[in-house]
Design a protein around this motif. Structure first.
Motif: not given
Length: 374
Positions: A102-109
């Protein structure tokens, strides 16, 4: 049975804090865990995961390479068969990676390719199906090129991510509107996985195709006819599951893919043995089917109950009854008891409702019954 939300437990928060502490200088695991654990009781599973993800994000450094290093180091070292395990001192896995994906999907685009590679690594320990979706929504062509390249990955969880993460209507996941409107880019990807050696992957392919069938029924019916050519048992099973919505709807082309033709039968009128059904009891009905064909024929027999809605209109719900092969001239007696009791997915309303047989996609005359709610 323990509530599903407890997969995001204080113990898991402790494990996440433990592993962050191992790989981050100056990290305070107790200070990290306390505010999360205090809020967990009032939250459901996805809310709990989001809460943990927010705190993990806040604790991580801003530099993506450093974030990636830390998150990767927190994962369970076994990347082949840890997905079904619980997280622990060895590393995070199973549902424990959900807040991390979730961290990656929300913040690392902004780190598109590197972030997708990180999600691929995470999914080996569980699934990143929900969190590849922001990347697909942001740039479908770029994301699907990368995800499609994983279809031959030696890890079955990565291969499943290819089909599950791209489902247009994944439950719990953001809807991929571009693929709902035009699923064409998915078809070669799913074709690459249709004969995967793992049932776990093939089942996901079927669910993706069933998603597509809800908006493009003719596309999937045609695909089923094509893929049934030379199909082994596993592929046929995949296609039957993929076409389950179409089969229940009586889609003629989808039924034809499995050798189910328009029925040659006579059906006696439905007899309602319980013309008045008290809520909490059973609707009981029966009928007789007589084959008028000159040879054996496959019959898929369903029944359709038209339930009364709050506004007085009727809404159909299809239920499976049986599949049979009826010989020439053979008759079949059908009797069914259908419980009308409290369930979480339907609100019942008093008044006249109907039930009818649906055989090989064709509906036969309905019979009425009254539902009494008092």
């Amino acid at each position: 049975m323990e509530p599903f939300k407890n997969l995001m437990s204080p113990e898991l928060v402790g494990h996440i804090g433990y592993h962050l502490n191992r790989h981050m200088d100056g990290f305070d695991a107790q200070r990290f865990a306390s505010p999360i654990v205090a809020q967990l009781p009032d939250l459901e599973l996805k809310q709990r995961a989001a809460l943990i993800a927010d705190h993990v994000h806040a604790a991580l450094p801003a530099s993506f390479p450093e974030r990636r290093r830390i998150l990767t180091a927190c994962l369970h070292p076994n990347d082949h068969d840890s997905a079904m395990r619980d997280s622990g001192p060895e590393g995070l896995c199973g549902w424990g990676i959900y807040p991390l994906t979730m961290v990656v999907g929300q913040h690392d685009l902004a780190h598109f390719d590197e972030a997708l590679a990180l999600l691929r690594e995470m999914t080996k320990r569980g699934t990143a199906e929900f969190d590849v979706r922001p990347f697909i929504a942001a740039d479908p062509d770029r994301a699907l090129r990368t995800i499609a390249s994983w279809a031959r990955d030696p890890n079955m969880h990565v291969r499943r991510l290819v089909s599950e993460g791209t489902r247009p209507r994944l439950p719990w996941g953001m809807r991929l509107q571009a693929l709902v409107a035009n699923p064409t880019p998915l078809l070669p990807i799913l074709m690459a996985l249709r004969d995967d050696p793992e049932e776990y992957v093939r089942r996901s392919v079927a669910n993706n195709l069933n998603d597509i069938a809800k908006d493009h029924p003719d596309t999937i019916a045609t695909l089923a006819q094509d893929w049934m050519q030379g199909a082994d048992h596993n592929r046929e099973r995949l296609l039957r599951h993929a076409c389950r919505t179409l089969i229940k709807q009586g889609h003629a082309e989808a039924l034809a893919a499995f050798g189910v033709k328009p029925p040659q039968i006579e059906v006696s009128a439905n007899i309602i043995n319980t013309p008045q059904v008290q809520f909490g009891s059973d609707l009981v009905f029966e009928s007789r089917i007589i084959s008028t064909a000159e040879s054996d024929q496959k019959l898929i027999i369903d029944y359709v109950v038209q339930f009364r809605k709050a506004n007085g209109s009727l809404a159909p719900k299809v239920f499976k009854l049986k599949q049979v092969t009826l010989a020439a001239g053979q008759s079949l007696h059908i009797e069914r008891r259908h419980a009308i009791r409290p369930i979480t997915t339907r609100v019942y309303h008093a008044g006249q409702q109907t039930v009818a047989l649906r055989i090989n996609g064709q509906d036969y005359p309905a019979a009425a019954f009254d539902l009494v709610m008092d």
